[in-house]
Design an enzyme around this catalytic site. Sequence first.
Site, PDB file in Angstrom:
ATOM      1  N   LYS A  23       0.847  -1.205   0.000  1.00 17.43           N
ATOM      2  CA  LYS A  23       0.000   0.000   0.000  1.00 17.43           C
ATOM      3  C   LYS A  23       0.879   1.251   0.000  1.00 17.43           C
ATOM      4  O   LYS A  23       2.104   1.162   0.219  1.00 17.43           O
ATOM      5  CB  LYS A  23      -0.899  -0.018   1.235  1.00 17.43           C
ATOM      6  CG  LYS A  23      -0.136   0.025   2.551  1.00 17.43           C
ATOM      7  CD  LYS A  23      -1.053  -0.270   3.735  1.00 17.43           C
ATOM      8  CE  LYS A  23      -0.276  -0.229   5.036  1.00 17.43           C
ATOM      9  NZ  LYS A  23      -1.091  -0.679   6.183  1.00 17.43           N
ATOM     10  N   TYR A 247      12.517  31.068   5.463  1.00 12.24           N
ATOM     11  CA  TYR A 247      11.247  31.766   5.728  1.00 12.24           C
ATOM     12  C   TYR A 247      11.124  32.124   7.202  1.00 12.24           C
ATOM     13  O   TYR A 247      11.531  31.338   8.075  1.00 12.24           O
ATOM     14  CB  TYR A 247      10.071  30.873   5.346  1.00 12.24           C
ATOM     15  CG  TYR A 247       9.848  30.786   3.852  1.00 12.24           C
ATOM     16  CD1 TYR A 247       9.690  31.940   3.076  1.00 12.24           C
ATOM     17  CD2 TYR A 247       9.783  29.556   3.229  1.00 12.24           C
ATOM     18  CE1 TYR A 247       9.479  31.843   1.711  1.00 12.24           C
ATOM     19  CE2 TYR A 247       9.558  29.454   1.865  1.00 12.24           C
ATOM     20  CZ  TYR A 247       9.414  30.606   1.110  1.00 12.24           C
ATOM     21  OH  TYR A 247       9.206  30.514  -0.231  1.00 12.24           O
TER      22      TYR A 247
HETATM   23  C1  PLP Z   1      -0.316  -1.812   6.613  1.00 12.36           C
HETATM   24  C2  PLP Z   1      -0.895  -3.068   7.121  1.00 12.36           C
HETATM   25  C3  PLP Z   1      -0.067  -4.177   7.390  1.00 12.36           C
HETATM   26  C4  PLP Z   1       1.440  -4.138   7.270  1.00 12.36           C
HETATM   27  O1  PLP Z   1       2.001  -3.678   8.463  1.00 12.36           O
HETATM   28  P1  PLP Z   1       3.602  -3.587   8.663  1.00 12.36           P
HETATM   29  O2  PLP Z   1       3.761  -3.119  10.058  1.00 12.36           O
HETATM   30  O3  PLP Z   1       4.092  -2.606   7.657  1.00 12.36           O
HETATM   31  O4  PLP Z   1       4.146  -4.950   8.413  1.00 12.36           O
HETATM   32  C5  PLP Z   1      -0.675  -5.354   7.790  1.00 12.36           C
HETATM   33  N1  PLP Z   1      -2.025  -5.440   7.930  1.00 12.36           N
HETATM   34  C6  PLP Z   1      -2.836  -4.395   7.689  1.00 12.36           C
HETATM   35  C7  PLP Z   1      -4.296  -4.566   7.846  1.00 12.36           C
HETATM   36  C8  PLP Z   1      -2.295  -3.165   7.287  1.00 12.36           C
HETATM   37  O5  PLP Z   1      -3.119  -2.131   7.055  1.00 12.36           O
END
Ligand code: PLP
Length: 351
Positions: A23, A247
């Site tokens: 993701k 800034y």
């Molecule tokens: C993002 C996510 C993961 C992965 O988690 P990590 O800590 O990056 O391994 C696993 N399960 C769900 C439901 C997630 O949203």
Amino acid sequence: MSHNLNFLRSKISPKSELIGVIKANAYGHGDVKIAKHLEKLGLNKLAVASTNEGKKLRENGIKCDLIVFYPDTSELSDIIKFSLEPAIYSKRILTELINKLKKLELNNFPIHLNFNTGLNRLGFQKKEIDWIIENLSDSYVKIKSVYSHLSSSEEKRNNIFSNTQIKVFNQIKDVFSELDKKIKYHLLNSSGVYNYPECQYDWVRAGISLYGYSNNPEWDKTLIPVAELRTKIIQIHQLEKNQVVGYNNGWIAKKKTIIATIPIGHADGIGRYFGNSNAAVWIKNKKAKIIGNICMDMFMVDITNIDCSEGDGVIIFNKKHPANKFAELGGTISYELLSSIGSRIIRTYLQ
Ligand SMILES: *Cc1c(COP(=O)(O)O)cnc(C)c1O
């Protein structure tokens, strides 16, 4: 990444399979490239957060099972059209999906049921199981897996929150196991793999560790950060005492100072919280403190004690200076830093 995947596999029971979580543009690393690489490395299940992410992967030729963790009811047509596998987390979305499938006369559409066992973010409650089972009797959907998510998988074992979640998840699992022996179960993310090995069930969902981080100094030693973020000094200035930088005059020279301008800013994921000496980058293997406020496209560093020139390389993070350490200096975590790296940063892949 292959090394990290092998390390994860060595920690996972042979009975359990790994879902590669890609993701948020594969945690900033580039979703299509990473998906293709993971497919090549033998993963046949990947997961994204949103329907759009899944659609993009399908349009770019990703063929393996693609789970969408957080679909919205308005996106169910795309879920079906692109053969994505939705996580179903509420009565509302399950009802909408079944109605859609009815209209299209589709059967056995694969879904994953997400249960809320204590994170209180998304998911069915255990007490909704009877309603779910009643509403699934007409086989428009097929439950491929049942899962939940720990709130504190980074904590060492035997903490009361995780123990309660595991207990509730096992109760849910017992009910569905009676119903259909083929349903798979999963609870763990990367940290969970290390801290709760006995809860690996059929699948585990690993994201951050594929990219080389684990939330645990011990495992971090074995994992290899996949990404290096680097840029170059674009200009150098000699400042007199009392001249100001950036800034809102965020920084004032207390003495003669040499500064370098670095062409990456908060639009690229280097948030304002890294400004004003909170963080430092690496030039010629030396630490250069960030001074003044981070701008949208640039920030400035103090290079008074570094022998360097315009055009010299600047490391923000790499294997030796990992992203979690830089993130800490801005009060954030590897997840946020990596996934915020903006789209105009050029990704180059070395293989
Ligand atoms: C993002 C996510 C993961 C992965 O988690 P990590 O800590 O990056 O391994 C696993 N399960 C769900 C439901 C997630 O949203």
